[in-house]
Design an enzyme around this catalytic site. Structure first.
Site, mmCIF file in Angstrom:
data_model
loop_
_atom_site.group_PDB
_atom_site.id
_atom_site.type_symbol
_atom_site.label_atom_id
_atom_site.label_comp_id
_atom_site.label_asym_id
_atom_site.label_seq_id
_atom_site.Cartn_x
_atom_site.Cartn_y
_atom_site.Cartn_z
ATOM 1 N N ASP A 1 0.255 2.119 -5.749
ATOM 2 C CA ASP A 1 -0.377 2.088 -4.515
ATOM 3 C C ASP A 1 -1.011 3.601 -4.146
ATOM 4 O O ASP A 1 -0.438 4.651 -4.655
ATOM 5 C CB ASP A 1 0.529 2.029 -3.316
ATOM 6 N N GLU B 1 -2.647 -9.502 3.248
ATOM 7 C CA GLU B 1 -1.271 -9.398 4.194
ATOM 8 C C GLU B 1 -1.357 -9.865 5.458
ATOM 9 O O GLU B 1 -2.160 -9.471 6.294
ATOM 10 C CB GLU B 1 -0.588 -7.959 4.207
ATOM 11 N N ASP C 1 3.683 1.815 -1.409
ATOM 12 C CA ASP C 1 4.013 2.954 -0.610
ATOM 13 C C ASP C 1 5.148 2.410 0.435
ATOM 14 O O ASP C 1 5.506 3.403 1.151
ATOM 15 C CB ASP C 1 2.830 3.698 -0.060
#
Ligand code: KIV
Length: 267
Positions: free
Chosen positions: A85, A184, A46
């Site tokens: 996503d 992340e 995304d």
């Protein structure tokens, strides 16, 4: 000629100690190129909201946009595993929405797996999607859809309490049936601990070298993003410069009447 990669190949790579390579792609030509380079997995992220559509963050991206771009990627028939996503508000409201939207990414987009941001609090959602036989990639740490809660794109898990919660999140995502986990924006030592603890592969972005694989946004590594470039991004090319040179030459040649010449005209 290599064969189509599945989630089993990705899982086996962790066991074999072979690093998993993943990049984002949002369209047909980029997918063709990176698949010819033998990338293991493609993420229709995304992040397209930022790098393609010019939004400030990923929150405005819709499920329709994700399906559109996923379809463009899968039309290239990549050998790489295609993960799409789930955008903001496509899975957080209730399990029915989550199942329906995950199903649409597979049925209409042709995705082979979906990715969801979140840890313990979305474990039931991951389980519901996995129970439909749709493989799920989890995503914890600096989750861009949580930008307002985090107060910006900030490294997560620096304090011990936060790190402990991220470890719990990782275990909950694995327990819920995810086959891989994106880490992340977390310290490399924490990423190493999580990677060692989990049996499913971890794929890092801004999480250091000890993850089982790495993912980056293709526009970032090509130098196509004018906006913010995080510390973890390595620029492998200056494609913006290449495009600018080509466009500048085209403009100059048309202005001077040098293009089109006879070689580019019909007699
Ligand atoms: O949207 C995206 O591209 C992502 C990756 C950067 C992990 O979620």
């Amino acid at each position: 000629m290599s064969r189509k990669k599945t989630i089993l190949d990705i899982q086996k790579m962790k066991e074999a100690g072979e690093k998993i390579t993943m990049l984002t792609s949002y369209d047909f030509p980029f997918t063709r190129v990176m698949d010819d380079c033998a990338i293991d997995a493609i993420l229709v992220g995304d992040s397209l909201g930022v790098v393609i559509d010019g939004y400030d963050n990923t929150l405005p991206v819709t499920i329709e946009e994700m399906i559109y771009h996923t379809r463009a990627v899968t039309r290239a028939r990549p050998k790489a595993l295609v993960v799409a996503d789930m955008p903001f508000l496509s899975f957080q409201t209730d399990l029915r929405d989550a199942r329906l939207n995950a199903g649409r990414l597979v049925k209409e987009g042709g995705a082979e797996a979906v990715k969801l941001e979140g840890g313990t609090h979305i474990a039931a959602t991951i389980r519901a999607i996995v129970d439909m036989d749709i493989p799920v990639v989890g995503h914890i740490g600096l989750t861009p859809q949580s930008i307002h809660r985090m107060g910006g794109y900030k490294v997560q898990g620096k304090r011990e309490e936060q790190a402990r919660r991220l470890m719990e999140d990782a275990l909950a995502v694995q327990e819920a049936g995810a086959f891989a986990l994106v880490l992340e924006g977390i310290p490399l030592a924490l990423a190493r601990r999580i990677t060692d603890e989990l049996s499913i592969p971890t794929i890092g972005i801004g999480a250091g070298p000890h993850c089982d694989g790495q993912v980056l946004v293709i526009h970032d590594i090509l130098g196509l993003c004018e906006k913010y470039s995080p510390k973890f991004v390595k620029r492998y090319a200056d494609v913006r410069g290449v495009i600018a040179d080509a466009v500048t030459s085209y403009i100059a040649e048309v202005k001077k009447g040098e293009f089109p010449d006879e070689g580019h005209s019909f007699s």
